[in-house]
Enzyme design. Structure first.
Site, PDB file in Angstrom:
ATOM      1  N   TYR A   1      -3.911   3.267   7.497  1.00 26.15           N
ATOM      2  CA  TYR A   1      -5.166   2.524   7.528  1.00 26.15           C
ATOM      3  C   TYR A   1      -6.131   3.178   8.509  1.00 26.15           C
ATOM      4  O   TYR A   1      -6.140   4.403   8.647  1.00 26.15           O
ATOM      5  CB  TYR A   1      -4.911   1.043   7.847  1.00 26.15           C
TER       6      TYR A   1
ATOM      7  N   VAL B   1       1.217  -3.763   4.026  1.00 32.03           N
ATOM      8  CA  VAL B   1       1.089  -5.013   4.784  1.00 32.03           C
ATOM      9  C   VAL B   1       2.315  -5.911   4.671  1.00 32.03           C
ATOM     10  O   VAL B   1       2.368  -6.957   5.325  1.00 32.03           O
ATOM     11  CB  VAL B   1      -0.188  -5.792   4.403  1.00 32.03           C
TER      12      VAL B   1
ATOM     13  N   SER C   1       0.800  -1.233   0.000  1.00 32.31           N
ATOM     14  CA  SER C   1       0.000   0.000   0.000  1.00 32.31           C
ATOM     15  C   SER C   1       0.830   1.280   0.000  1.00 32.31           C
ATOM     16  O   SER C   1       0.283   2.356  -0.264  1.00 32.31           O
ATOM     17  CB  SER C   1      -0.953   0.016   1.199  1.00 32.31           C
TER      18      SER C   1
ATOM     19  N   TYR D   1      -2.309  -3.589 -10.939  1.00 28.91           N
ATOM     20  CA  TYR D   1      -2.319  -3.215  -9.524  1.00 28.91           C
ATOM     21  C   TYR D   1      -1.458  -4.164  -8.688  1.00 28.91           C
ATOM     22  O   TYR D   1      -0.731  -3.718  -7.796  1.00 28.91           O
ATOM     23  CB  TYR D   1      -3.761  -3.210  -9.007  1.00 28.91           C
TER      24      TYR D   1
ATOM     25  N   LYS E   1       0.550   3.239  -3.103  1.00 27.48           N
ATOM     26  CA  LYS E   1      -0.650   4.041  -3.388  1.00 27.48           C
ATOM     27  C   LYS E   1      -0.343   5.535  -3.424  1.00 27.48           C
ATOM     28  O   LYS E   1      -0.889   6.262  -4.253  1.00 27.48           O
ATOM     29  CB  LYS E   1      -1.722   3.767  -2.331  1.00 27.48           C
TER      30      LYS E   1
END
Length: 309
Positions: free
Chosen positions: A245, A263, A65, A193, A68
């Site tokens: 998160y 993660v 992540s 992705y 992102k």
């Protein structure tokens, strides 16, 4: 680049490692489940090129992540904020990063922000290019420039493992496609992705990218403005409000620096105007953040007054 060790940093790392026993690696992605729970390292990259570190900072890990915020920066450069934020929102959420719940209650059904999975999939959908390979190559080249490391690549094993276990993300994609938020083949988007999430590097590379964000998108070592100032500011704001998160609020209070976790156990931190931080610790807390990484950042922020608030 050679990083020097720091006795203070080693002491903080030793203290932070005491909570590793309470964490768990991300075994819901089989390839990530093979990580060694006790691994833990940090690099801090300063704008003058100096670096301090503790632990095995050469160990490679995937961005997950953390990617992102970097894909968001590239898409904002390519398409502009107005285009991007017509399709994905700017609001934090208290829901898990992979939740579909808010999509069903929003009108229009656009994701709340680019840091949750639904929002990140929409951002990745906006990467320019005529094929998965071309779009991925543009993102990878951008990351190589930010890290100043042309050897940065991706793990085919992790990408495949994620693609094969991506049913929840498939559900998010089909929901978004039904509501005309995305308009490409779902399997192609997931291939892109999962490759994005599987881009891998070490703590020093990650700290250098964090340093670029900390310096408002400018590489102080060569003077190049890689990310426009306003886009770097937008990205750092999302890191503060949504980067950790659904514990981002607590993190803002206890640590108070822009940061993004993944993660795999990575955390990228950007202390505005000061330095970048790269952490790897695959033992995660219940929210999906590196449990020792969070503790280490709390110690650093408290002892060195790093909070921006």
């Amino acid at each position: 680049m050679q990083c020097r060790s720091s006795n203070d940093l080693i002491q903080f790392v030793t203290e932070a490692k005491s909570v590793i026993k309470n964490g768990k690696v991300a075994d819901y992605i089989p390839a990530l489940g093979r990580a060694k729970r006790d691994d833990f390292s940090i690099a801090i990259h300063y704008p003058d090129g100096n670096c301090i570190s503790a632990g095995d900072i050469e160990k490679q890990f995937t961005l997950q992540s953390i990617s992102k915020v970097i894909s968001l920066a590239l898409v904002l450069i390519d398409r502009g904020p107005d285009f991007v934020f017509e399709r994905v929102g700017m609001e934090p959420t208290g829901d898990p990063f992979n939740s579909i719940a808010k999509l069903e209650t929003m009108a229009p059904a656009k994701p709340l922000n680019p840091m949750i999975n639904a929002g990140a999939l929409v951002v990745t959908h906006m990467l320019k290019g005529n094929s998965v390979e071309e779009r991925f190559s543009r993102l990878l080249t951008f990351i190589q420039e930010l890290s100043n490391d042309p050897s940065v690549s991706y793990s085919t094993e992790v990408a495949y493992s994620e693609f094969e276990t991506a049913d929840l993300n498939r559900a998010l994609c089909y929901f978004l496609k039904q509501h005309q938020i995305i308009n490409e083949d779902v399997e192609q988007l997931l291939k892109l992705y999962t490759k994005q999430c599987a881009i891998e590097m070490n703590c020093l590379d990650l700290a250098r990218i964090g340093m670029i964000f900390a310096m408002d998108g400018r590489d102080p070592l060569n003077g190049k403005q890689i990310i426009p100032i306003d886009i770097a500011r937008i990205c750092k704001t999302f890191m503060v409000t949504c980067g950790m998160y659904n514990s981002s609020g607590e993190f803002a209070i206890k640590v108070g620096i822009p940061a993004k976790s993944g993660v795999s156990g990575g955390i990228m931190g950007s202390v505005p105007g000061k330095f970048g931080i790269g952490i790897f610790g695959p033992a995660l807390d219940e929210k999906g953040n590196s449990i020792a990484g969070i503790r280490l950042l709390e110690l650093l922020s408290k002892n060195y007054n790093l909070s921006m608030f």
